[in-house]
Each structure stands twice: as C-alpha cells, then as structure tokens.
Design a protein around this motif. Structure first.
Motif, PDB file in Angstrom:
ATOM      1  N   GLY A   1       0.823  -1.210   0.000  1.00  0.00           N
ATOM      2  CA  GLY A   1       0.000   0.000   0.000  1.00  0.00           C
ATOM      3  C   GLY A   1       0.850   1.251   0.000  1.00  0.00           C
ATOM      4  N   GLY A   2       0.194   2.386   0.147  1.00  0.00           N
ATOM      5  CA  GLY A   2       0.907   3.655   0.174  1.00  0.00           C
ATOM      6  C   GLY A   2       0.989   4.299  -1.193  1.00  0.00           C
ATOM      7  N   LYS A   3       2.108   4.958  -1.470  1.00  0.00           N
ATOM      8  CA  LYS A   3       2.306   5.689  -2.722  1.00  0.00           C
ATOM      9  C   LYS A   3       2.751   4.712  -3.815  1.00  0.00           C
ATOM     10  CE  LYS A   3       1.753   9.726  -0.584  1.00  0.00           C
ATOM     11  NZ  LYS A   3       2.861  10.680  -0.479  1.00  0.00           N
ATOM     12  N   ILE A   4       1.824   3.941  -4.311  1.00  0.00           N
ATOM     13  CA  ILE A   4       2.131   2.888  -5.275  1.00  0.00           C
ATOM     14  C   ILE A   4       0.930   2.705  -6.200  1.00  0.00           C
ATOM     15  CG2 ILE A   4       1.260   0.980  -3.861  1.00  0.00           C
ATOM     16  CD1 ILE A   4       4.614   0.795  -5.647  1.00  0.00           C
ATOM     17  N   HIS A   5       1.192   2.362  -7.466  1.00  0.00           N
ATOM     18  CA  HIS A   5       0.097   2.195  -8.428  1.00  0.00           C
ATOM     19  C   HIS A   5      -0.793   1.004  -8.079  1.00  0.00           C
ATOM     20  CE1 HIS A   5       0.609   5.241 -11.511  1.00  0.00           C
ATOM     21  NE2 HIS A   5       1.913   5.045 -11.504  1.00  0.00           N
ATOM     22  N   ASN A   6      -0.172  -0.157  -7.850  1.00  0.00           N
ATOM     23  CA  ASN A   6      -0.935  -1.385  -7.629  1.00  0.00           C
ATOM     24  C   ASN A   6      -0.890  -1.766  -6.152  1.00  0.00           C
ATOM     25  OD1 ASN A   6      -1.173  -1.514 -10.477  1.00  0.00           O
ATOM     26  ND2 ASN A   6       0.770  -2.625 -10.614  1.00  0.00           N
ATOM     27  N   THR A   7      -1.999  -1.601  -5.476  1.00  0.00           N
ATOM     28  CA  THR A   7      -2.061  -1.960  -4.061  1.00  0.00           C
ATOM     29  C   THR A   7      -2.802  -3.282  -3.896  1.00  0.00           C
ATOM     30  OG1 THR A   7      -4.142  -0.756  -3.735  1.00  0.00           O
ATOM     31  CG2 THR A   7      -2.102   0.467  -3.390  1.00  0.00           C
ATOM     32  N   GLY A   8      -2.601  -3.920  -2.748  1.00  0.00           N
ATOM     33  CA  GLY A   8      -3.304  -5.173  -2.473  1.00  0.00           C
ATOM     34  C   GLY A   8      -2.371  -6.210  -1.880  1.00  0.00           C
TER      35      GLY A   8
ATOM     36  N   GLY B   1       5.347   0.868  -9.656  1.00  0.00           N
ATOM     37  CA  GLY B   1       6.032   2.136  -9.450  1.00  0.00           C
ATOM     38  C   GLY B   1       5.201   3.161  -8.699  1.00  0.00           C
ATOM     39  N   ILE B   2       5.789   4.314  -8.507  1.00  0.00           N
ATOM     40  CA  ILE B   2       5.167   5.388  -7.726  1.00  0.00           C
ATOM     41  C   ILE B   2       4.422   6.346  -8.654  1.00  0.00           C
ATOM     42  CG2 ILE B   2       5.653   7.326  -6.177  1.00  0.00           C
ATOM     43  CD1 ILE B   2       8.048   5.702  -5.167  1.00  0.00           C
ATOM     44  N   PRO B   3       3.202   6.722  -8.304  1.00  0.00           N
ATOM     45  CA  PRO B   3       2.404   7.604  -9.177  1.00  0.00           C
ATOM     46  C   PRO B   3       3.026   8.984  -9.362  1.00  0.00           C
ATOM     47  CG  PRO B   3       1.030   6.535  -7.509  1.00  0.00           C
ATOM     48  CD  PRO B   3       2.457   6.281  -7.121  1.00  0.00           C
ATOM     49  N   ASN B   4       2.630   9.615 -10.448  1.00  0.00           N
ATOM     50  CA  ASN B   4       2.959  11.014 -10.747  1.00  0.00           C
ATOM     51  C   ASN B   4       4.453  11.280 -10.881  1.00  0.00           C
ATOM     52  OD1 ASN B   4       0.146  11.658 -10.492  1.00  0.00           O
ATOM     53  ND2 ASN B   4       0.408  11.684  -8.267  1.00  0.00           N
ATOM     54  N   GLY B   5       5.210  10.245 -11.195  1.00  0.00           N
ATOM     55  CA  GLY B   5       6.637  10.430 -11.412  1.00  0.00           C
ATOM     56  C   GLY B   5       7.418  10.831 -10.180  1.00  0.00           C
TER      57      GLY B   5
ATOM     58  N   GLU C   1       8.701  11.238  -2.080  1.00  0.00           N
ATOM     59  CA  GLU C   1       9.411  12.439  -1.641  1.00  0.00           C
ATOM     60  C   GLU C   1       8.539  13.416  -0.862  1.00  0.00           C
ATOM     61  OE1 GLU C   1       9.724  15.115  -5.495  1.00  0.00           O
ATOM     62  OE2 GLU C   1       9.865  12.989  -6.007  1.00  0.00           O
ATOM     63  N   ASP C   2       7.228  13.265  -0.945  1.00  0.00           N
ATOM     64  CA  ASP C   2       6.331  14.175  -0.237  1.00  0.00           C
ATOM     65  C   ASP C   2       6.051  13.750   1.197  1.00  0.00           C
ATOM     66  OD1 ASP C   2       6.097  15.802  -2.473  1.00  0.00           O
ATOM     67  OD2 ASP C   2       4.363  14.716  -3.255  1.00  0.00           O
TER      68      ASP C   2
END
Length: 311
Positions: free
Chosen positions: A71-78, A98-102, A149-150
């Motif tokens: 989970g978290g800042k990731i495209h595919n959770t589960g 990978g992580i969304p929004n580059g 990074e956020d």
C-alpha cells in the motif's frame, strides 16, 4: 501471543513472561501451538507437494513465500505473494507498478506499525527475515507501505509510534510510559520546539524500551523512530536546527506565501480562506496574515496562477 491467550481465558489481555513458552504451557496452561494464519495455510501445500518443493523457493535461511499487504504511494495496491529473496525494487517497480505522478521513491516501511523504514539505498536487498532485521526493520505482519518524496519521515515515525501508544496494554512501564514520552519528543520536533540534545535522549530511550519492554509490541515499538533516525537524520536536524520540514508536511513549520509578481488580485484565495487571513484589493497583490493562517492549504489548491507557495 501470550496476551491473546490470556484474553481467550477471560482475563485482561496482558502478556505473560516467557519462559514458559506457549508450546510448553499456553492456553489454560496446556501446550499450545499459536501461529499466524499464513503459517497454517502453508501446511496443506507442503503436505501435497512435499518439503523439497517448499524449500526450493526462498533463501538459505528463509524458505517459501511471503504475503505482503502492499500500500501507500504505489500504483498497484493489495495482497501480493512473493518468493523469499525477492528484492524490494522488484516489489515496488514491477509488482507495484512504481510510484504515481513520477515521484521519487523515498522509503518503504515493512512489518506493520512496529516495523522500520527502509531507504532507497536498500532497494536491491533481497527480502527475508535476517536481511530486514539487519537494516532495522522486520517481516512482522507483512505490511509494506511505500512512501515518496512528499512524505516527512519524522511525521511518519510519529504516526506509527502513536499507534503503538494506543495499543499498549499498559502492563509494563517501558512500553506504557516510554512510548508516550517518545511520542511527546516527536511532537516537539514536528513543532520546531526540540533541541539536538532531544534527539540523543530520544535515541537512548528507544534502546531502553527495546531492551526492557515485556512483550513484542513494546520491544519493536521504537523501530520506526530508530530507522528514521538512522537513515533520515538530516530531516530531524532540519526540523530541530532550521525549523523547517523539508517535505512540507509538519504544519507548525510551514508558511504559505503569495508572490506579488504572480498574484492577479482575483480575490479567490481571500474568499475561500476559512479564517479571513488573506487581505488585498481587487487586481492588487494579496498578502497572507501569518498570525491568522490555519495552514489548511485551501488557497494553494485554488490559486489558478501559481502565485501561492508552501515553504
């Protein structure tokens, strides 16, 4: 585990000293096997396919597979099941997409609230029980939370520690009082009220709790703090010395500013401000009254000209 058995017996859910271990004297003082559902779920497959099949997967000391809640800042959770020895990079980039929004990968926290935060420098470490412990984390409940990074690592440490503060049964002083003091220290840091001496005291308290808490909850509770101090100490120092949150998360250390060269004086920000903290005339640059600003971010979100920034 002993607290669980105590609760089943109808008593307050507090841990018992070990030894004796549950396999010798457990539920109702009888020998008891107490394992995760995941462990029991492996047994039928091992019986059906054989021990050699199971041990063909994994590493030398950690055989088989492991289920993670990704989970978290990731495209595919589960829920994902991976062979032991799979690298963190493979999980994040290939399985997780990978992580969304580059955004840039910053850390991953494994093991649930009592796990440690793993930085980018360890993305290629094969995941197994020993390797995770060696870098300050653990397998734990199989949680795997990805951060970018956020995320502020001081805020993350406080978030996970506050969970263990609430979950402490209160039986032993190191956990009941120690984790509360840790949370208070982290609160001081996020508000810019701490000193470098506080960082040393906090680290010392972490090790005291780990060594003296009665059960696994207390013994592992300091992991998020210790791992972030180990890998992201620069963020702690920025909060303490510079009074800044590099990720722009800790509200007490933030300020919202309006660039007079970009502001068009449209008045939208002043109209949506919930505390009337923004002043200015139509078609003239506006100003934020820092003494009134709630740091809610509504103005930043609504500004159409990029005139408002968070510092």
């Amino acid at each position: 585990e002993t607290a669980l058995m105590t609760s089943i017996e109808g008593n307050r859910g507090e841990p018992r000293p070990r030894p004796p271990f549950p396999a010798e004297k457990g539920l109702f003082q009888k020998p008891t096997l107490l394992n995760n559902v995941e462990t029991y779920a492996n047994i039928p497959q091992i019986i059906l396919h054989g021990a050699d099949w199971f041990t063909s997967m994994g590493t030398e000391k950690s055989k088989g597979t492991k289920v993670f809640a990704l989970g978290g800042k990731i495209h595919n959770t589960g829920l994902v099941e991976i062979p032991m020895g799979t690298t963190l990079r493979e999980i994040v980039e290939e399985i997780g997409g990978g992580i969304p929004n580059g955004k840039r990968f910053k850390a991953a926290q494994t093991g649930g609230p009592s796990g440690g935060c793993i930085p980018a420098e360890h993305l290629d470490i094969p995941i197994d029980y020993d390797n995770l412990i060696s870098i300050g984390s653990m397998m734990g409940s199989g949680g795997l939370i990805v951060m970018d990074e956020d995320n502020c690592m001081v805020d993350i440490a406080k978030f996970f520690l506050d969970f263990t503060v609430e979950e402490s049964c209160g039986k032993c002083t190191p956990c009941r009082i120690g984790t509360k003091r840790l949370s208070e220290m982290l609160d001081k840091i996020t508000k810019g009220n701490a000193t470098l001496e506080d960082l040393d005291k906090m680290e010392e308290l972490c090790y005291y709790i780990k060594e003296n808490a009665l059960c696994g909850l207390g013994q592992t509770a300091p992991n998020p703090v210790l791992s972030t101090l180990r890998y992201f100490r620069d963020e702690y120092i920025a909060h303490v010395v510079d009074k800044k949150c590099p990720a722009g998360v800790c509200k007490a250390l933030l300020s919202y500013q309006i660039d007079p060269d970009k502001c068009k004086g449209c008045t939208l920000c002043s109209r949506i401000c919930p505390n009337n903290a923004i002043n200015g005339k139509v078609k003239e640059a506006h100003v934020i009254d820092q003494s009134k600003c709630l740091k809610c971010g509504a103005c930043l979100e609504k500004c159409r000209f990029g005139a408002i920034s968070k510092k």
